[in-house]
Design an enzyme around this catalytic site. Structure first.
Site, PDB file in Angstrom:
ATOM      1  N   TYR A 112      -2.595 -16.663  -2.593  1.00  0.00           N
ATOM      2  CA  TYR A 112      -3.747 -16.673  -3.487  1.00  0.00           C
ATOM      3  C   TYR A 112      -4.018 -18.076  -4.037  1.00  0.00           C
ATOM      4  O   TYR A 112      -3.070 -18.794  -4.371  1.00  0.00           O
ATOM      5  CB  TYR A 112      -3.515 -15.718  -4.675  1.00  0.00           C
ATOM      6  CG  TYR A 112      -4.692 -15.709  -5.608  1.00  0.00           C
ATOM      7  CD1 TYR A 112      -5.839 -15.011  -5.265  1.00  0.00           C
ATOM      8  CD2 TYR A 112      -4.699 -16.459  -6.774  1.00  0.00           C
ATOM      9  CE1 TYR A 112      -6.961 -15.045  -6.066  1.00  0.00           C
ATOM     10  CE2 TYR A 112      -5.820 -16.494  -7.595  1.00  0.00           C
ATOM     11  CZ  TYR A 112      -6.947 -15.781  -7.232  1.00  0.00           C
ATOM     12  OH  TYR A 112      -8.062 -15.823  -8.024  1.00  0.00           O
ATOM     13  N   TRP A 114      -7.319 -21.264  -5.139  1.00  0.00           N
ATOM     14  CA  TRP A 114      -8.651 -21.856  -5.045  1.00  0.00           C
ATOM     15  C   TRP A 114      -8.669 -23.150  -4.240  1.00  0.00           C
ATOM     16  O   TRP A 114      -9.490 -24.035  -4.515  1.00  0.00           O
ATOM     17  CB  TRP A 114      -9.186 -22.107  -6.451  1.00  0.00           C
ATOM     18  CG  TRP A 114      -9.844 -20.922  -7.056  1.00  0.00           C
ATOM     19  CD1 TRP A 114      -9.234 -19.745  -7.415  1.00  0.00           C
ATOM     20  CD2 TRP A 114     -11.231 -20.773  -7.410  1.00  0.00           C
ATOM     21  NE1 TRP A 114     -10.155 -18.888  -7.980  1.00  0.00           N
ATOM     22  CE2 TRP A 114     -11.394 -19.503  -7.988  1.00  0.00           C
ATOM     23  CE3 TRP A 114     -12.339 -21.604  -7.310  1.00  0.00           C
ATOM     24  CZ2 TRP A 114     -12.614 -19.033  -8.452  1.00  0.00           C
ATOM     25  CZ3 TRP A 114     -13.563 -21.130  -7.776  1.00  0.00           C
ATOM     26  CH2 TRP A 114     -13.693 -19.859  -8.333  1.00  0.00           C
TER      27      TRP A 114
HETATM   28  N1  LIG Z   1     -14.322 -25.343 -16.191  1.00  0.00           N
HETATM   29  C1  LIG Z   1     -13.784 -24.304 -15.543  1.00  0.00           C
HETATM   30  N2  LIG Z   1     -14.548 -23.215 -15.290  1.00  0.00           N
HETATM   31  C2  LIG Z   1     -14.013 -22.147 -14.641  1.00  0.00           C
HETATM   32  C3  LIG Z   1     -12.675 -22.158 -14.173  1.00  0.00           C
HETATM   33  C4  LIG Z   1     -11.876 -23.322 -14.462  1.00  0.00           C
HETATM   34  O1  LIG Z   1     -10.682 -23.394 -14.111  1.00  0.00           O
HETATM   35  N3  LIG Z   1     -12.464 -24.362 -15.151  1.00  0.00           N
HETATM   36  N4  LIG Z   1     -12.173 -21.079 -13.487  1.00  0.00           N
HETATM   37  C5  LIG Z   1     -13.111 -20.092 -12.931  1.00  0.00           C
HETATM   38  C6  LIG Z   1     -12.435 -18.817 -12.689  1.00  0.00           C
HETATM   39  S1  LIG Z   1     -11.345 -18.739 -11.378  1.00  0.00           S
HETATM   40  C7  LIG Z   1     -12.670 -17.696 -13.417  1.00  0.00           C
HETATM   41  S2  LIG Z   1     -11.907 -16.229 -13.002  1.00  0.00           S
HETATM   42  C8  LIG Z   1     -13.595 -17.686 -14.548  1.00  0.00           C
HETATM   43  C9  LIG Z   1     -12.990 -16.933 -15.747  1.00  0.00           C
HETATM   44  O2  LIG Z   1     -13.942 -16.580 -16.654  1.00  0.00           O
HETATM   45  P1  LIG Z   1     -13.506 -15.900 -18.035  1.00  0.00           P
HETATM   46  O3  LIG Z   1     -12.375 -14.997 -17.813  1.00  0.00           O
HETATM   47  O4  LIG Z   1     -14.738 -15.303 -18.628  1.00  0.00           O
HETATM   48  O5  LIG Z   1     -13.134 -17.207 -18.866  1.00  0.00           O
HETATM   49  P2  LIG Z   1     -11.999 -17.635 -19.875  1.00  0.00           P
HETATM   50  O6  LIG Z   1     -12.232 -19.101 -20.050  1.00  0.00           O
HETATM   51  O7  LIG Z   1     -10.664 -17.237 -19.389  1.00  0.00           O
HETATM   52  O8  LIG Z   1     -12.328 -16.870 -21.231  1.00  0.00           O
HETATM   53  C10 LIG Z   1     -13.610 -16.933 -21.846  1.00  0.00           C
HETATM   54  C11 LIG Z   1     -13.523 -16.622 -23.324  1.00  0.00           C
HETATM   55  O9  LIG Z   1     -13.125 -15.278 -23.585  1.00  0.00           O
HETATM   56  C12 LIG Z   1     -12.704 -15.197 -24.941  1.00  0.00           C
HETATM   57  N5  LIG Z   1     -11.748 -14.093 -25.093  1.00  0.00           N
HETATM   58  C13 LIG Z   1     -10.447 -14.092 -24.771  1.00  0.00           C
HETATM   59  N6  LIG Z   1      -9.876 -12.880 -25.031  1.00  0.00           N
HETATM   60  C14 LIG Z   1     -10.851 -12.110 -25.555  1.00  0.00           C
HETATM   61  C15 LIG Z   1     -10.905 -10.754 -26.028  1.00  0.00           C
HETATM   62  O10 LIG Z   1      -9.944  -9.997 -26.006  1.00  0.00           O
HETATM   63  N7  LIG Z   1     -12.106 -10.312 -26.483  1.00  0.00           N
HETATM   64  C16 LIG Z   1     -13.201 -11.099 -26.527  1.00  0.00           C
HETATM   65  N8  LIG Z   1     -14.352 -10.568 -26.995  1.00  0.00           N
HETATM   66  N9  LIG Z   1     -13.194 -12.374 -26.081  1.00  0.00           N
HETATM   67  C17 LIG Z   1     -12.044 -12.865 -25.602  1.00  0.00           C
HETATM   68  C18 LIG Z   1     -12.057 -16.535 -25.236  1.00  0.00           C
HETATM   69  O11 LIG Z   1     -12.526 -17.017 -26.492  1.00  0.00           O
HETATM   70  C19 LIG Z   1     -12.457 -17.423 -24.059  1.00  0.00           C
HETATM   71  O12 LIG Z   1     -12.978 -18.680 -24.445  1.00  0.00           O
HETATM   72  O13 LIG Z   1     -13.907 -19.022 -14.943  1.00  0.00           O
HETATM   73  C20 LIG Z   1     -14.310 -19.843 -13.842  1.00  0.00           C
HETATM   74  N10 LIG Z   1     -14.811 -21.066 -14.402  1.00  0.00           N
HETATM   75  N1  LIG Z   2      -2.317 -17.667 -18.599  1.00  0.00           N
HETATM   76  C1  LIG Z   2      -3.316 -17.518 -17.726  1.00  0.00           C
HETATM   77  N2  LIG Z   2      -3.080 -17.691 -16.403  1.00  0.00           N
HETATM   78  C2  LIG Z   2      -4.091 -17.553 -15.521  1.00  0.00           C
HETATM   79  C3  LIG Z   2      -5.408 -17.219 -15.949  1.00  0.00           C
HETATM   80  C4  LIG Z   2      -5.622 -17.016 -17.354  1.00  0.00           C
HETATM   81  O1  LIG Z   2      -6.730 -16.682 -17.795  1.00  0.00           O
HETATM   82  N3  LIG Z   2      -4.554 -17.201 -18.205  1.00  0.00           N
HETATM   83  N4  LIG Z   2      -6.410 -17.118 -15.026  1.00  0.00           N
HETATM   84  C5  LIG Z   2      -6.055 -16.822 -13.651  1.00  0.00           C
HETATM   85  C6  LIG Z   2      -7.167 -17.046 -12.720  1.00  0.00           C
HETATM   86  S1  LIG Z   2      -8.637 -16.279 -13.120  1.00  0.00           S
HETATM   87  C7  LIG Z   2      -7.041 -17.768 -11.579  1.00  0.00           C
HETATM   88  S2  LIG Z   2      -8.346 -17.786 -10.464  1.00  0.00           S
HETATM   89  C8  LIG Z   2      -5.800 -18.468 -11.223  1.00  0.00           C
HETATM   90  C9  LIG Z   2      -6.022 -19.803 -10.482  1.00  0.00           C
HETATM   91  O2  LIG Z   2      -4.857 -20.164  -9.832  1.00  0.00           O
HETATM   92  P1  LIG Z   2      -4.861 -21.112  -8.533  1.00  0.00           P
HETATM   93  O3  LIG Z   2      -6.090 -20.891  -7.725  1.00  0.00           O
HETATM   94  O4  LIG Z   2      -3.560 -20.939  -7.850  1.00  0.00           O
HETATM   95  O5  LIG Z   2      -4.934 -22.539  -9.207  1.00  0.00           O
HETATM   96  P2  LIG Z   2      -5.366 -23.947  -8.602  1.00  0.00           P
HETATM   97  O6  LIG Z   2      -4.849 -24.964  -9.537  1.00  0.00           O
HETATM   98  O7  LIG Z   2      -6.835 -23.946  -8.334  1.00  0.00           O
HETATM   99  O8  LIG Z   2      -4.552 -24.016  -7.246  1.00  0.00           O
HETATM  100  C10 LIG Z   2      -5.079 -24.485  -6.060  1.00  0.00           C
HETATM  101  C11 LIG Z   2      -4.026 -25.329  -5.353  1.00  0.00           C
HETATM  102  O9  LIG Z   2      -4.476 -25.621  -4.041  1.00  0.00           O
HETATM  103  C12 LIG Z   2      -4.301 -27.020  -3.770  1.00  0.00           C
HETATM  104  N5  LIG Z   2      -5.330 -27.374  -2.794  1.00  0.00           N
HETATM  105  C13 LIG Z   2      -6.626 -27.714  -3.000  1.00  0.00           C
HETATM  106  N6  LIG Z   2      -7.252 -27.899  -1.840  1.00  0.00           N
HETATM  107  C14 LIG Z   2      -6.345 -27.688  -0.857  1.00  0.00           C
HETATM  108  C15 LIG Z   2      -6.402 -27.718   0.570  1.00  0.00           C
HETATM  109  O10 LIG Z   2      -7.433 -27.972   1.163  1.00  0.00           O
HETATM  110  N7  LIG Z   2      -5.235 -27.423   1.237  1.00  0.00           N
HETATM  111  C16 LIG Z   2      -4.082 -27.128   0.608  1.00  0.00           C
HETATM  112  N8  LIG Z   2      -3.006 -26.840   1.346  1.00  0.00           N
HETATM  113  N9  LIG Z   2      -4.007 -27.096  -0.744  1.00  0.00           N
HETATM  114  C17 LIG Z   2      -5.122 -27.362  -1.456  1.00  0.00           C
HETATM  115  C18 LIG Z   2      -4.445 -27.698  -5.111  1.00  0.00           C
HETATM  116  O11 LIG Z   2      -3.807 -28.955  -5.096  1.00  0.00           O
HETATM  117  C19 LIG Z   2      -3.770 -26.673  -6.035  1.00  0.00           C
HETATM  118  O12 LIG Z   2      -2.405 -26.902  -6.127  1.00  0.00           O
HETATM  119  O13 LIG Z   2      -5.037 -18.680 -12.415  1.00  0.00           O
HETATM  120  C20 LIG Z   2      -4.778 -17.471 -13.124  1.00  0.00           C
HETATM  121  N10 LIG Z   2      -3.829 -17.748 -14.191  1.00  0.00           N
HETATM  122 MO   LIG Z   3     -10.214 -16.781 -11.443  1.00  0.00          MO
END
Ligand SMILES: Nc1nc2c(c(=O)[nH]1)N[C@H]1C(S)=C(S)[C@@H](COP(=O)(O)OP(=O)(O)OC[C@H]3O[C@@H](n4cnc5c(=O)[nH]c(N)nc54)[C@H](O)[C@@H]3O)O[C@H]1N2
Ligand SMILES: Nc1nc2c(c(=O)[nH]1)N[C@H]1C(S)=C(S)[C@@H](COP(=O)(O)OP(=O)(O)OC[C@H]3O[C@@H](n4cnc5c(=O)[nH]c(N)nc54)[C@H](O)[C@@H]3O)O[C@H]1N2
Ligand SMILES: [Mo]
Length: 778
Positions: A112, A114
């Site tokens: 898993y 990104w």
């Molecule tokens: N810049 C940036 N953008 C991203 C990403 C990133 O790594 N960087 N990751 C992307 C990915 S993979 C995903 S899945 C999405 C995630 O998208 P989300 O899951 O929507 O985003 P989060 O930033 O985890 O949380 C958004 C807000 O939810 C609020 N929150 C937390 N817990 C609760 C709760 O129990 N109730 C309520 N009402 N609010 C709560 C917090 O204040 C938080 O700021 O974002 C995407 N966008």
């Molecule tokens: N506590 C907490 N934990 C969370 C979350 C949260 O809300 N709270 N959110 C979760 C969510 S929504 C998500 S999506 C995950 C994200 O978790 P990940 O998707 O595992 O996080 P990334 O840091 O995007 O990891 C991508 C990795 O791929 C590598 N990479 C990039 N491009 C390439 C390529 O072309 N080839 C190879 N071989 N490697 C590459 C990067 O260097 C990096 O190490 O985290 C989750 N974890």
């Molecule tokens: Mo995510």
């Protein structure tokens, strides 16, 4: 000397024109197509940071020696630089050995993550295709982002959550919606990102447009700036994880005050009577009235009544829920309930009203203009191994092979994994309870990782292959809902001996006798031409004429594919509402399931036939809060994508003395003697980490926020008494499934305590790298 180069490069957070000179990035400009580019582009200046890049294949010393207990040293031992020949031979023989001894079901290849926005060099597609060519692997189901939502939504309305997104479109909201209640806010930061890349962040400020159109916006969220202050009419700071109680309080008020749209409920839903009995306390003796909800959410019952009145009186109300709500215990419930509430209001199907799932979570929600054709991509082939695990159950799987678990109505057992293969993800970023993951990670015989940088996952591997980044290869960028296809060009030579994931897999495929099947005889250019050809053919069917590949490559710019066909929108909901008999939903009843007989038949204690409130372990109302009285939310980082390029200057701007920053309300800080900028220890009974404190009224009292993304930097001890030096929240989070239904990650929320830290805090940057020894010293 490398010549100056200038070309477009695609990332998940945007397309940039990158100029390089003598092996370094010297200029980064957003693509002209982007009306609102993401500043995360600044991180591209640091892709070549040679402190963290992996220059050569590496093998962990104990693995190379074949020590008997070598697995216990994963993550602690030095690495040995080896030749490509030797590393590929070792990896090929570990794969062969696993296949022979335990079969392909002993390989975990969920991988898993990104990694890479490109259509060809997409690391997950590459690793899955490769493992399928050698007989398959145990895969993962659902994703970290949305697992609970992915499983519950089809039970309730019969479609996946992507399709559910089509129910409401933001243009219609601007036109018709007069009240928007956003649970979890509508975060602008998160809109920077979209899987597969973004050519134009045009709807990044959609919330401003919505508010400017006269829609009243109310945000229920622990952080005020989850909606810009000048946009939200009101900020309701309820306890995190209490959204379900608030929604139930509203539902109760609507019911007892005859404000339920009975016609809608009768015609389009099933099971309201059972839910109503629960609301009124007939089934469990507890009335879910606004007073009850107020005692859980810790907001005045008058606020809940006001929300209910506003919703009942609105012409076209919309309730949105962000994904953060469902990355917590019983995360299925708020998504189910948001749909039920919209049904009670009879607002589903009104243009611009009803419910919006995952709004504010990434670029593209509510985007009407879905392409009426599909872009090409790399086929992953066919996986003969049918066993999968819910993505976030990885540590459980490794620790408990053969043990039973439930998932979405199935009784399953965990496979016995002997080899982990990871490319393009960082489980030591994304998984919860990293102290436990470390233990679990030592179970398999072999761990193989591709990455371009020394992430914690690479440091916890046996064999590490250095992968090229998107600056060091050619690709094409195109994603769902985007009308552009962009050439992403190699602007830098390989770093040291690094190779593309594709070349690495070709090397392995050759050694395993499956090169022809894996590569189909194509090199990078031939694959790009192939992917473009498929895209061009598909686009043509929709009336969009794309220029030939060579011209496309030559122009070097995003190419707009203008179809004659209308944008794709799946109007399953309007068809159903117009004629529910002729166009039933794909649920067992054909209707919106307020009560799901199917879920009830699973007989789960933690997810029953209708949405309801469940007590939780990790929230401010739990007994644990007497030991750990602060609710920590760990949202996505504003200034990067997860852990990617965390070492870059743009990410460091937000750190405090080189560590991640925890935001705390001044009142909570004062009680603990914490001042702004102070080094603090955040801890609970699973672990502890060091962070810098930022005091702000932007966060409600009782809650602290520590974004994800700081590279995991543990001390030498392990377990609950260990200390992580960099501010990684996942040493504190609980590794527990949302429920027996979805088994999604409960990553977002946990209880902690914070104290000033007066000990000596080591410099983090140096500790992030493993130690190296030469071949001769092994
Ligand atoms: N810049 C940036 N953008 C991203 C990403 C990133 O790594 N960087 N990751 C992307 C990915 S993979 C995903 S899945 C999405 C995630 O998208 P989300 O899951 O929507 O985003 P989060 O930033 O985890 O949380 C958004 C807000 O939810 C609020 N929150 C937390 N817990 C609760 C709760 O129990 N109730 C309520 N009402 N609010 C709560 C917090 O204040 C938080 O700021 O974002 C995407 N966008
Ligand atoms: N506590 C907490 N934990 C969370 C979350 C949260 O809300 N709270 N959110 C979760 C969510 S929504 C998500 S999506 C995950 C994200 O978790 P990940 O998707 O595992 O996080 P990334 O840091 O995007 O990891 C991508 C990795 O791929 C590598 N990479 C990039 N491009 C390439 C390529 O072309 N080839 C190879 N071989 N490697 C590459 C990067 O260097 C990096 O190490 O985290 C989750 N974890
Ligand atoms: Mo995510």
């Amino acid at each position: 000397m490398q010549k100056n180069k200038k070309a477009m490069v695609g990332t998940h957070w945007g397309i940039y024109q990158v100029e390089t000179s003598d092996g370094a990035v010297v200029d980064v400009q957003p693509a002209r197509t982007d009306s609102n580019p993401s500043p995360i582009g600044e991180l591209l200046y640091d892709v070549m940071d040679n402190r963290f890049r992996i220059a050569q294949p590496m093998v962990r010393a104990g693995y190379l020696r074949g020590d008997q207990n070598h697995r216990q040293s994963r993550g602690k031992e030095p690495f040995v630089p080896v030749s490509w020949e030797e590393a590929l031979e070792l990896a090929a023989s570990a794969l062969k050995d696993t296949k022979e001894k335990v079969g392909n079901a002993g390989i975990y290849g969920g991988s898993y993550g990104w990694g890479s926005a490109g259509r060809f060099h997409h690391a997950q597609s590459q690793v899955h295709r490769f493992l399928n060519t050698i007989g398959g692997y145990v895969a993962s189901a659902n994703n970290y982002s949305a697992a609970a939502c992915q499983v519950i939504v089809p039970h309730v309305i019969g479609v996946d959550y992507g399709t559910a997104d089509d129910v409401v479109e933001y243009g219609e909201i601007i036109e018709n919606c007069d009240l928007l209640i956003a649970f979890g806010g509508l975060n602008q930061y998160n809109n920077q990102v979209k899987p597969g890349g973004v050519t134009d962040h045009h709807e990044r400020n959609v919330i401003e447009e919505i508010a400017a159109s006269g829609t009243e916006v109310i945000s229920v969220s622990p952080i005020q700036s989850d909606i810009p202050r000048d946009v939200a009419a009101e900020w309701i700071a309820a306890r995190p994880c209490s959204d379900v109680a608030i929604m139930l309080g509203i539902a109760h008020y609507l019911e007892v005050n005859n404000k339920v749209d009975v016609r809608f409920i009768d015609r389009y839903t099933v099971g309201y009577d059972k839910f109503k009995a629960y609301l009124l306390g007939q089934s469990d003796g507890v009335m879910k009235d606004p007073e009850w909800a107020s005692s859980i959410a810790n907001i005045p019952s008058q606020d809940i009544i006001r929300l209910a009145e506003k919703l009942a009186n609105a012409r076209c109300p919309l309730i949105t829920v962000s994904l953060s709500l469902q990355r917590s215990e019983h995360g299925e419930q708020p998504f189910w309930l948001a749909i039920v509430l919209a049904a009670m209001l009879g607002s589903i199907g009104k243009k611009g009203g009803g419910f919006g799932l995952r709004w504010g979570s990434s670029n593209g929600s509510g985007y009407y203009h879905k392409t009426p054709f599909s872009w090409g991509g790399l086929s992953q082939g066919w996986n003969p191994i049918k066993q999968t695990i819910p993505v976030a159950r990885i540590a459980d799987m490794l620790l408990n092979p053969g043990s039973p678990y439930s998932y979405n109505g199935e009784n399953r057992t965990y496979p016995d994994i002997q080899l982990i293969y990871w490319a393009g993800g960082n489980p030591f970023h994304h998984h919860q309870d990293l102290n436990q993951l470390r233990r679990a990670w030592r179970k398999p015989k072999t761990v193989i990782v591709h990455d371009s940088t020394w992430t914690a996952t690479a440091r916890h591997a046996d064999i590490v292959f250095p992968a090229n980044t998107f600056l060091e290869r050619n690709d094409v960028i195109c994603s769902k809902d985007d009308y552009h296809i962009t050439p992403s060009k190699k602007v830098l030579e390989n770093y040291g001996q690094s190779r593309t994931d594709y070349e690495i897999f070709c090397g392995l495929a050759e050694r395993l006798g499956v090169l022809e099947a894996f590569s189909e005889g194509r090199d990078e250019t031939a694959w790009l031409k192939n992917i473009y050809k498929v895209s061009r053919n598909n686009a043509k069917q929709a009336g969009a004429e794309l220029i030939p590949f060579d011209e496309f490559w030559e122009t070097g710019e995003p190419l707009y594919a203008e179809p004659k066909m209308k944008p794709r929108r799946n109007n399953f909901m309007s068809r159903f509402l117009n004629d529910p008999k002729a166009h039933p939903l794909s649920t067992p009843s054909g209707k919106i399931e307020i009560f799901s007989s199917r879920i009830a038949s699973f007989k789960y204690a933690d997810c029953t036939g209708h949405p309801r409130w469940f007590d939780k372990n990790e929230w401010l109302g739990a007994p644990r809060a007497s030991s750990f009285p602060l609710h920590m939310i760990s949202h996505q980082p504003r200034n990067k994508l997860h852990s990617q390029l965390d070492f870059g200057a743009f990410s460091h701007k937000d750190k405090t003395a080189g560590r991640e920053t925890v935001t705390i309300n001044p009142a909570d800080a004062c009680k603990r003697g914490i001042t702004d900028g102070m080094l603090v220890r955040v801890f609970n009974d699973r672990g502890a980490c060091l962070t810098g404190a930022r005091l702000s009224d932007d966060i409600m009292q009782g809650v602290v926020s520590l974004p994800t993304g700081a590279w995991y930097c543990p001390d030498d001890t392990e377990g609950p008494n260990s200390l992580e030096y960099h501010g990684n929240p996942n040493v504190l989070t609980a590794d527990k499934g949302t429920s027996s239904l979805a088994q999604g990650p409960t990553a977002h929320s946990c209880l902690v305590e914070i104290e000033p830290f007066h000990g000596s805090a080591p410099e983090v940057q140096e500790l992030l790298m493993p130690k190296f020894i030469s071949r001769a010293d092994v």
